[in-house]
Design a protein around this motif. Structure first.
Motif, mmCIF file in Angstrom:
data_model
loop_
_atom_site.group_PDB
_atom_site.id
_atom_site.type_symbol
_atom_site.label_atom_id
_atom_site.label_comp_id
_atom_site.label_asym_id
_atom_site.label_seq_id
_atom_site.Cartn_x
_atom_site.Cartn_y
_atom_site.Cartn_z
ATOM 1 N N GLU A 1 1.510 37.648 88.820
ATOM 2 C CA GLU A 1 1.105 39.054 88.798
ATOM 3 C C GLU A 1 -0.355 39.238 88.410
ATOM 4 O OE1 GLU A 1 5.501 41.005 87.916
ATOM 5 O OE2 GLU A 1 3.967 41.125 86.360
ATOM 6 N N ARG B 1 8.525 43.611 91.922
ATOM 7 C CA ARG B 1 9.362 43.470 90.734
ATOM 8 C C ARG B 1 9.691 44.831 90.116
ATOM 9 N NH1 ARG B 1 8.520 43.575 85.523
ATOM 10 N NH2 ARG B 1 6.245 43.393 85.628
ATOM 11 N N GLU C 1 3.925 42.288 91.446
ATOM 12 C CA GLU C 1 4.324 43.185 90.360
ATOM 13 C C GLU C 1 4.978 44.449 90.921
ATOM 14 O OE1 GLU C 1 2.484 45.256 86.334
ATOM 15 O OE2 GLU C 1 1.124 44.358 87.789
ATOM 16 N N LYS D 1 10.493 40.735 83.970
ATOM 17 C CA LYS D 1 9.939 39.449 84.404
ATOM 18 C C LYS D 1 11.007 38.355 84.322
ATOM 19 C CE LYS D 1 5.049 40.201 83.478
ATOM 20 N NZ LYS D 1 4.847 41.416 82.719
ATOM 21 N N VAL E 1 5.926 34.226 86.337
ATOM 22 C CA VAL E 1 5.870 35.531 87.012
ATOM 23 C C VAL E 1 4.612 36.271 86.570
ATOM 24 C CG1 VAL E 1 6.980 37.797 87.273
ATOM 25 C CG2 VAL E 1 8.374 35.722 87.304
ATOM 26 N N ALA E 2 4.339 36.251 85.274
ATOM 27 C CA ALA E 2 3.139 36.910 84.751
ATOM 28 C C ALA E 2 1.879 36.301 85.374
ATOM 29 C CB ALA E 2 3.095 36.796 83.233
ATOM 30 N N PRO F 1 9.499 33.368 83.016
ATOM 31 C CA PRO F 1 8.867 34.686 83.028
ATOM 32 C C PRO F 1 7.341 34.593 82.938
ATOM 33 C CG PRO F 1 10.761 34.704 81.573
ATOM 34 C CD PRO F 1 10.541 33.278 81.981
#
Length: 87
Positions: free
Chosen positions: A33, A8, A5, A15, A29-30, A26
């Protein structure tokens, strides 16, 4: 905030933008993170190189965006892993 995170947000990417680099969603990505899932070794290597590039330059996001839009993913990877990259 975990290291993914932080990378990024340091890149000033959403995201969705960050996900495009890795050809993932996305939501993936979450998951990275939040620790629900972890990136594979290739994606980890890409993130390490992005961190190195970011620490050397502050316009990394524009280079990434231009490479993805213009030349494509292979050009982006070539730039990420090159030792003496230029804009």
């Amino acid at each position: 905030m975990n290291s993914i995170e932080k990378l990024r947000t340091d890149l000033k990417m959403s995201k969705t933008e960050f996900a495009r680099i890795f050809n993932i969603s996305p939501s993936a990505v979450a998951q990275w993170e939040t620790g629900v899932n972890t990136p594979n070794q290739v994606n980890n290597a890409i993130m390490l190189k992005l961190r190195e590039k970011l620490d050397k330059k502050d316009d990394v996001k524009s280079v990434i965006t231009n490479l993805l839009l213009g030349a494509g993913f292979l050009a982006l990877l070539t730039w990420i892993f090159s030792e003496n990259s230029k804009k």
